[in-house]
Write a protein that holds these residues in place. Structure first.
Motif, short mmCIF file in Angstrom:
data_model
loop_
_atom_site.label_atom_id
_atom_site.label_comp_id
_atom_site.label_asym_id
_atom_site.label_seq_id
_atom_site.Cartn_x
_atom_site.Cartn_y
_atom_site.Cartn_z
N SER A 107 28.31 45.04 48.83
CA SER A 107 29.63 44.50 49.14
C SER A 107 30.61 45.59 49.58
O SER A 107 30.47 46.75 49.17
N ASP A 108 31.58 45.20 50.36
CA ASP A 108 32.64 46.12 50.77
C ASP A 108 33.74 46.20 49.72
O ASP A 108 34.41 47.23 49.58
N ILE A 109 33.92 45.09 49.01
CA ILE A 109 34.98 44.98 48.01
C ILE A 109 34.41 44.30 46.78
O ILE A 109 33.67 43.32 46.89
N VAL A 110 34.75 44.83 45.60
CA VAL A 110 34.32 44.22 44.34
C VAL A 110 35.56 43.93 43.50
O VAL A 110 36.40 44.81 43.28
N ILE A 111 35.65 42.68 43.03
CA ILE A 111 36.78 42.25 42.20
C ILE A 111 36.27 41.97 40.79
O ILE A 111 35.38 41.14 40.59
N SER A 112 36.82 42.67 39.82
CA SER A 112 36.43 42.50 38.42
C SER A 112 37.40 41.58 37.71
O SER A 112 38.61 41.63 37.95
N THR A 113 36.89 40.74 36.82
CA THR A 113 37.76 39.75 36.15
C THR A 113 37.85 39.94 34.64
O THR A 113 38.47 39.13 33.96
N ARG A 114 37.23 41.00 34.12
CA ARG A 114 37.27 41.27 32.68
C ARG A 114 37.48 42.77 32.45
O ARG A 114 37.04 43.59 33.27
N ASP A 115 38.10 43.14 31.34
CA ASP A 115 38.37 44.55 31.09
C ASP A 115 37.09 45.37 30.99
O ASP A 115 37.04 46.51 31.47
N ILE A 116 36.03 44.80 30.41
CA ILE A 116 34.78 45.55 30.28
C ILE A 116 34.16 45.78 31.66
O ILE A 116 33.57 46.84 31.94
N PHE A 117 34.32 44.81 32.56
CA PHE A 117 33.82 44.97 33.93
C PHE A 117 34.65 46.00 34.69
O PHE A 117 34.13 46.74 35.52
N ILE A 132 38.66 46.53 42.73
CA ILE A 132 39.88 45.80 42.34
C ILE A 132 39.71 45.17 40.95
O ILE A 132 38.74 44.45 40.71
N GLY A 133 40.63 45.45 40.07
CA GLY A 133 40.69 44.75 38.78
C GLY A 133 41.62 43.55 38.92
O GLY A 133 42.59 43.60 39.68
N TRP A 134 41.32 42.49 38.20
CA TRP A 134 42.14 41.26 38.27
C TRP A 134 42.43 40.82 36.84
O TRP A 134 41.57 40.27 36.18
N LEU A 156 40.09 52.53 39.17
CA LEU A 156 40.01 51.51 40.22
C LEU A 156 41.02 51.81 41.32
O LEU A 156 41.93 52.62 41.15
N ASP A 157 40.87 51.12 42.44
CA ASP A 157 41.81 51.30 43.55
C ASP A 157 43.05 50.44 43.37
O ASP A 157 44.17 50.87 43.69
N TYR A 158 42.84 49.22 42.88
CA TYR A 158 43.96 48.29 42.71
C TYR A 158 43.80 47.50 41.41
O TYR A 158 42.67 47.25 40.97
N LEU A 159 44.93 47.08 40.86
CA LEU A 159 44.94 46.16 39.73
C LEU A 159 45.85 45.00 40.11
O LEU A 159 47.05 45.19 40.34
#
Length: 377
Positions: A107-117, A132-134, A156-159
């Motif tokens: 993938s070009d971009i990965v979005i994480s949805t949990r703090d452990i991720f 990206i963290g979400w 990470l690059d973004y939150l």
């Protein structure tokens, strides 16, 4: 076409899972979307997914929280040990498979949805991908939790934060890291063509039956309301570990004919119940965004919440499009509910304001913010 991976714990019932599904659907019109799930709880995603969205399950195991709780409750030492060992192995497999996915993703971009991720993505994600963290949860004065998010997201690059309040907080905390904080609200699926008529004597609340949602206090509040208003009833939609406690209270106070626990229900069912209701009640102690509030507002329901729910403070302009009750004051909450119960004209006026105020959360508006983030150079 860019490929985007979304790291998700599962695709079962839950606010985060609902948001993951909604975002995946929105982004699939423009990008290749893959959801990587640690657990497969059901044969299909609880929330509808576009056919273009790919789902990849990383394990064939499920968490055993319920089995462990039951063993502890029964004081079965052998079962407790067995479930503890199983739980440890499940967590090890979750870690191993998610890290492997992060390392090998194309993938070009990965979005994480949990703090452990977030932690694993920052540690093992390639420098070639945008990380990206979400964050959906409010730390609610739990600085230990906030520090964990700060640590996990520093690489990470973004939150992405779902409220302006959270953006302001984490932006200050992460100012010395490379991680940039961005506010993007959660998505409202749709706004119904017609608002609820607000004629039926029904109160409603939707959410996970867990301590922070305050459903035990909602029952205490309703028990006082119904004494003076016996023709009104309360519908609670959701499930969770507090269910038996709530059932016990309902039975002890003889509210079986007045309160209905509907359990987990799909969106169509919830929408139909909202259309049949007249006032939405929230008693959460903490709430990062309050997706259920904007869903209720989309149906034109006047909403009442305690100001301790941070997300509610961002959504409700008290007295205009809903009501916020300070200091978890039960008597003030009850009075405001009863004021609305006795005044259909005000119910409709407040509900209409709420319906207008949430248009900015429609998918077609929110997805623009995601496009801007994804297309950043």
């Amino acid at each position: 076409m860019k490929k985007i991976s979304i790291l998700s714990l599962h695709l079962g019932y839950g606010g985060i899972e609902k948001c993951v599904s909604a975002l995946a659907n929105l982004l699939s019109d423009k990008y290749e979307i893959e959801i990587a799930c640690s657990y497969k709880l059901y044969d299909n995603s609880v929330f509808e997914l576009d056919d273009k969205v790919k789902v990849k399950y990383l394990t064939n195991v499920k968490p055993n929280h319920k089995e462990l709780r039951d063993a502890i409750k029964r004081k079965n030492i052998f079962k407790i040990i067995k479930e503890l060992i199983k739980g440890i192995n499940v967590l090890r497999l979750r870690r191993k498979t998610m890290i492997k996915y992060i390392k090998n993703t194309d993938s070009d971009i990965v979005i994480s949805t949990r703090d452990i991720f977030d932690d694993w993505l920052g540690e093992y994600g390639s420098d070639d991908i945008v990380k990206i963290g979400w964050e959906h949860n409010h730390y609610h004065d739990n600085l230990k939790y906030a520090r964990e998010i700060i640590r996990a997201c520093s690489k990470l690059d973004y939150l992405v934060l779902v409220s302006k309040n959270l953006e302001d907080f984490y932006k200050k905390q992460l100012i010395k890291s490379k991680c940039k904080c961005i506010y993007i609200p959660n998505v409202l699926d749709n706004i119904p063509d017609k608002p609820a008529p607000l004629k039926e004597k029904r109160l409603i609340s939707v959410g996970r039956l867990s301590p922070e949602k305050g459903f035990d206090e909602l029952l205490v509040i309703f028990n006082k309301i119904v004494k003076n208003n016996p023709d009104w009833c309360l519908d609670i939609i959701g499930d969770g570990k507090e269910k038996s406690k709530l059932e016990k209270y309902i039975k002890e106070h003889k509210l079986e004919d007045k309160v209905t626990l509907h359990g987990f229900r799909n969106k169509d069912y919830i929408d139909k119940m909202l259309q049949k209701s007249s006032i939405y009640l929230m008693t959460s102690h903490t709430e990062s965004f309050g997706i259920v509030l904007i869903e209720a507002m989309s149906h034109g329901l006047p909403c009442i919440a305690f100001s301790s729910a941070e997300g509610a403070r961002e959504l409700i302009d008290s007295g205009r499009n809903g009501y916020l009750i300070n200091n978890r004051n039960f008597e003030a909450y009850i009075k405001k509910v009863e004021d609305l119960m006795y005044d259909q004209k005000t119910r409709k006026a407040i509900g209409n304001e709420g319906r207008q105020s949430i248009k900015k959360y429609e998918g077609k508006e929110v997805v623009k913010d995601w496009y801007n983030l994804i297309e950043r150079k």
